[in-house]
Design a protein around this motif. Structure first.
Motif, PDB file in Angstrom:
ATOM      1  N   GLU A 132       7.496  -5.659  11.685  1.00 52.92           N
ATOM      2  CA  GLU A 132       8.881  -5.336  11.352  1.00 52.92           C
ATOM      3  C   GLU A 132       8.954  -3.896  10.882  1.00 52.92           C
ATOM      4  O   GLU A 132       7.989  -3.338  10.369  1.00 52.92           O
ATOM      5  CB  GLU A 132       9.403  -6.246  10.234  1.00 52.92           C
ATOM      6  CG  GLU A 132       9.525  -7.710  10.599  1.00 52.92           C
ATOM      7  CD  GLU A 132      10.093  -8.530   9.453  1.00 52.92           C
ATOM      8  OE1 GLU A 132      10.426  -7.933   8.395  1.00 52.92           O
ATOM      9  OE2 GLU A 132      10.170  -9.764   9.583  1.00 52.92           O
ATOM     10  N   GLY A 133      10.129  -3.294  11.051  1.00 57.48           N
ATOM     11  CA  GLY A 133      10.339  -1.953  10.514  1.00 57.48           C
ATOM     12  C   GLY A 133       9.931  -0.858  11.466  1.00 57.48           C
ATOM     13  O   GLY A 133       9.989  -1.016  12.695  1.00 57.48           O
ATOM     14  N   VAL A 165       0.843  -1.191   0.000  1.00 60.37           N
ATOM     15  CA  VAL A 165       0.000   0.000   0.000  1.00 60.37           C
ATOM     16  C   VAL A 165       0.884   1.249   0.000  1.00 60.37           C
ATOM     17  O   VAL A 165       1.776   1.381   0.835  1.00 60.37           O
ATOM     18  CB  VAL A 165      -0.931   0.031   1.230  1.00 60.37           C
ATOM     19  CG1 VAL A 165      -2.023   1.079   1.040  1.00 60.37           C
ATOM     20  CG2 VAL A 165      -1.550  -1.335   1.500  1.00 60.37           C
ATOM     21  N   PRO A 166       0.641   2.190  -0.934  1.00 60.89           N
ATOM     22  CA  PRO A 166       1.509   3.368  -1.031  1.00 60.89           C
ATOM     23  C   PRO A 166       1.229   4.418   0.036  1.00 60.89           C
ATOM     24  O   PRO A 166       0.100   4.589   0.500  1.00 60.89           O
ATOM     25  CB  PRO A 166       1.191   3.922  -2.421  1.00 60.89           C
ATOM     26  CG  PRO A 166      -0.225   3.524  -2.656  1.00 60.89           C
ATOM     27  CD  PRO A 166      -0.365   2.159  -2.015  1.00 60.89           C
ATOM     28  N   ALA A 167       2.292   5.117   0.390  1.00 65.08           N
ATOM     29  CA  ALA A 167       2.150   6.326   1.200  1.00 65.08           C
ATOM     30  C   ALA A 167       1.360   7.364   0.417  1.00 65.08           C
ATOM     31  O   ALA A 167       1.194   7.263  -0.809  1.00 65.08           O
ATOM     32  CB  ALA A 167       3.529   6.876   1.568  1.00 65.08           C
ATOM     33  N   ASN A 181       3.943   0.529   2.763  1.00 69.12           N
ATOM     34  CA  ASN A 181       3.791  -0.443   3.844  1.00 69.12           C
ATOM     35  C   ASN A 181       3.282  -1.746   3.241  1.00 69.12           C
ATOM     36  O   ASN A 181       2.507  -1.734   2.280  1.00 69.12           O
ATOM     37  CB  ASN A 181       2.806   0.054   4.910  1.00 69.12           C
ATOM     38  CG  ASN A 181       3.455   1.008   5.895  1.00 69.12           C
ATOM     39  OD1 ASN A 181       4.675   1.062   6.019  1.00 69.12           O
ATOM     40  ND2 ASN A 181       2.644   1.780   6.606  1.00 69.12           N
ATOM     41  N   ILE A 182       3.715  -2.852   3.820  1.00 66.26           N
ATOM     42  CA  ILE A 182       3.345  -4.177   3.338  1.00 66.26           C
ATOM     43  C   ILE A 182       2.676  -4.945   4.471  1.00 66.26           C
ATOM     44  O   ILE A 182       3.137  -4.898   5.617  1.00 66.26           O
ATOM     45  CB  ILE A 182       4.592  -4.946   2.843  1.00 66.26           C
ATOM     46  CG1 ILE A 182       5.204  -4.214   1.631  1.00 66.26           C
ATOM     47  CG2 ILE A 182       4.241  -6.386   2.463  1.00 66.26           C
ATOM     48  CD1 ILE A 182       6.575  -4.727   1.244  1.00 66.26           C
ATOM     49  N   ILE A 183       1.584  -5.599   4.148  1.00 68.27           N
ATOM     50  CA  ILE A 183       0.870  -6.425   5.131  1.00 68.27           C
ATOM     51  C   ILE A 183       0.647  -7.807   4.525  1.00 68.27           C
ATOM     52  O   ILE A 183       0.210  -7.927   3.379  1.00 68.27           O
ATOM     53  CB  ILE A 183      -0.483  -5.821   5.530  1.00 68.27           C
ATOM     54  CG1 ILE A 183      -0.347  -4.350   5.913  1.00 68.27           C
ATOM     55  CG2 ILE A 183      -1.103  -6.614   6.685  1.00 68.27           C
ATOM     56  CD1 ILE A 183      -1.677  -3.639   6.105  1.00 68.27           C
ATOM     57  N   GLU A 184       0.934  -8.843   5.316  1.00 66.30           N
ATOM     58  CA  GLU A 184       0.682 -10.221   4.894  1.00 66.30           C
ATOM     59  C   GLU A 184      -0.281 -10.865   5.880  1.00 66.30           C
ATOM     60  O   GLU A 184      -0.226 -10.591   7.094  1.00 66.30           O
ATOM     61  CB  GLU A 184       1.984 -11.030   4.859  1.00 66.30           C
ATOM     62  CG  GLU A 184       3.006 -10.494   3.872  1.00 66.30           C
ATOM     63  CD  GLU A 184       4.338 -11.213   3.927  1.00 66.30           C
ATOM     64  OE1 GLU A 184       5.180 -10.964   3.035  1.00 66.30           O
ATOM     65  OE2 GLU A 184       4.544 -12.003   4.869  1.00 66.30           O
ATOM     66  N   ASN A 192       6.580  -2.268   8.041  1.00 68.90           N
ATOM     67  CA  ASN A 192       6.315  -0.832   7.997  1.00 68.90           C
ATOM     68  C   ASN A 192       7.527  -0.067   7.485  1.00 68.90           C
ATOM     69  O   ASN A 192       8.596  -0.091   8.104  1.00 68.90           O
ATOM     70  CB  ASN A 192       5.933  -0.322   9.384  1.00 68.90           C
ATOM     71  CG  ASN A 192       4.603  -0.858   9.861  1.00 68.90           C
ATOM     72  OD1 ASN A 192       3.761  -1.253   9.053  1.00 68.90           O
ATOM     73  ND2 ASN A 192       4.396  -0.879  11.160  1.00 68.90           N
ATOM     74  N   GLN A 193       7.349   0.640   6.374  1.00 72.23           N
ATOM     75  CA  GLN A 193       8.413   1.440   5.781  1.00 72.23           C
ATOM     76  C   GLN A 193       8.056   2.923   5.715  1.00 72.23           C
ATOM     77  O   GLN A 193       8.872   3.733   5.285  1.00 72.23           O
ATOM     78  CB  GLN A 193       8.717   0.909   4.371  1.00 72.23           C
ATOM     79  CG  GLN A 193       9.133  -0.553   4.363  1.00 72.23           C
ATOM     80  CD  GLN A 193       9.240  -1.146   2.969  1.00 72.23           C
ATOM     81  OE1 GLN A 193       8.620  -0.651   2.023  1.00 72.23           O
ATOM     82  NE2 GLN A 193      10.016  -2.202   2.830  1.00 72.23           N
TER      83      GLN A 193
END
Length: 299
Positions: free
Chosen positions: A44-45, A6-8, A28-31, A83-84
């Motif tokens: 993480e992150g 998902v983009p910022a 951000n990435i969610i699994e 989380n980035q």
């Protein structure tokens, strides 16, 4: 297992308060995987040590919201957040979690809801659509809330420009940033912003980037929030002097977003330097507008 990326987002873009938002290629990435053994959340992150890993976690609460609407109840979930995007910096980190959670839950439930319905759910949870709309859809999104509390939106092509995001090393909650806003504004200030929103949409659609400096002017929120972001006024002035086509507070702040055709490193270094002169440590990231929005994968 399903994964969403998902983009910022950067909201407002100067004058478009609670109306305009643009997606950026920071993610951000969610699994998630269904299990038969309750809830497990790993993070993480950024924010890994401060975010909850129980049912109070925003991604779980968002998924649970959709499961209730879909009348679907998994026995258990394994959730992983990577989380980035910095938290509480005006870059839509909560919007990414809300959009990602809704898309994942909708996928697990067999996709009972359309993107339009997901956008309305996301705006209900977030409280406004300016961040969740571009996070879901990509590009630049104009959002309107009707008297019936429905979202009407229009996505337009994102500008082919570099985006320089200056990120101060402190948090600023949306709630705090809204508390300093006045209950009423003058007629002249309302007209000032309306004219610039119209011109900004036209500038993006026609790629007339010479208009952007004027388009990003605002009288509804930035001046009231300036004291919450030390050095903000000087950052904006000096970044323009060093080649930024336009620059504004990103969402509720404290991040600053600048658009430029070139000189992105120079603009970024200027933002960091001026913040430092006001005792604020900052960093910058160079990004490009994202046109795709959320992406879901079946792993």
């Amino acid at each position: 297992m399903y994964r969403v990326k998902v983009p910022a987002t950067t909201a407002n873009l100067g004058p478009g308060f609670d109306i305009l938002g643009m997606a950026l290629d920071l993610y951000n990435i969610i699994e998630v995987k269904e299990t038969d053994r309750g809830l497990n959340i790993d993070i993480e992150g950024l924010g890994a040590k401060e975010l909850p890993t129980d049912k109070s976690n925003l991604v779980y609460q968002t998924m649970d919201y959709l499961f209730d609407k879909a009348d679907y109840r998994p026995a258990g979930l394994d959730i992983k957040l990577i989380n980035q995007i910095p938290i509480a910096r005006g870059l839509g980190s909560s919007a990414t979690i809300i959009v990602g959670g809704l898309v994942l839950a909708n996928t697990l439930a067999g996709t009972p809801f359309s993107n339009d319905q997901l956008l309305n759910f996301a705006a209900e949870i977030e409280g406004h659509p300016d961040n969740v709309a571009p996070a879901l859809l990509g590009g630049v999104v104009i959002s309107v809330i009707t008297d019936q509390e429905e979202i009407i939106y229009k996505k337009i092509k994102a500008p082919e420009l570099k985006t320089v995001v200056g990120i101060p090393d402190f948090k600023l909650s949306t709630t705090e940033a809204r508390e300093v806003l006045p209950a009423q504004v003058t007629f002249n200030d309302a007209v000032f912003n309306c004219s610039r929103v119209g011109l900004l949409v036209s500038a993006f659609m026609t790629e007339d980037y010479d208009l952007l400096a004027t388009c990003f002017e605002d009288r509804l929120h930035q001046s009231y929030r300036q004291d919450l972001v030390p050095g903000m006024g000087e950052v904006i002035k000096e970044a323009k002097d060093d080649g930024a086509l336009a620059i504004a507070l990103s969402g509720a702040g404290p991040s600053i977003v600048a658009l430029t055709l070139e000189n992105e490193v120079e603009v970024g270094e200027t933002i960091v330097r001026v913040f430092a002169q006001h005792g604020i440590k900052a960093n910058y990231k160079v990004a490009e507008p994202n046109s795709t929005g959320v992406i879901v994968e079946n792993l």
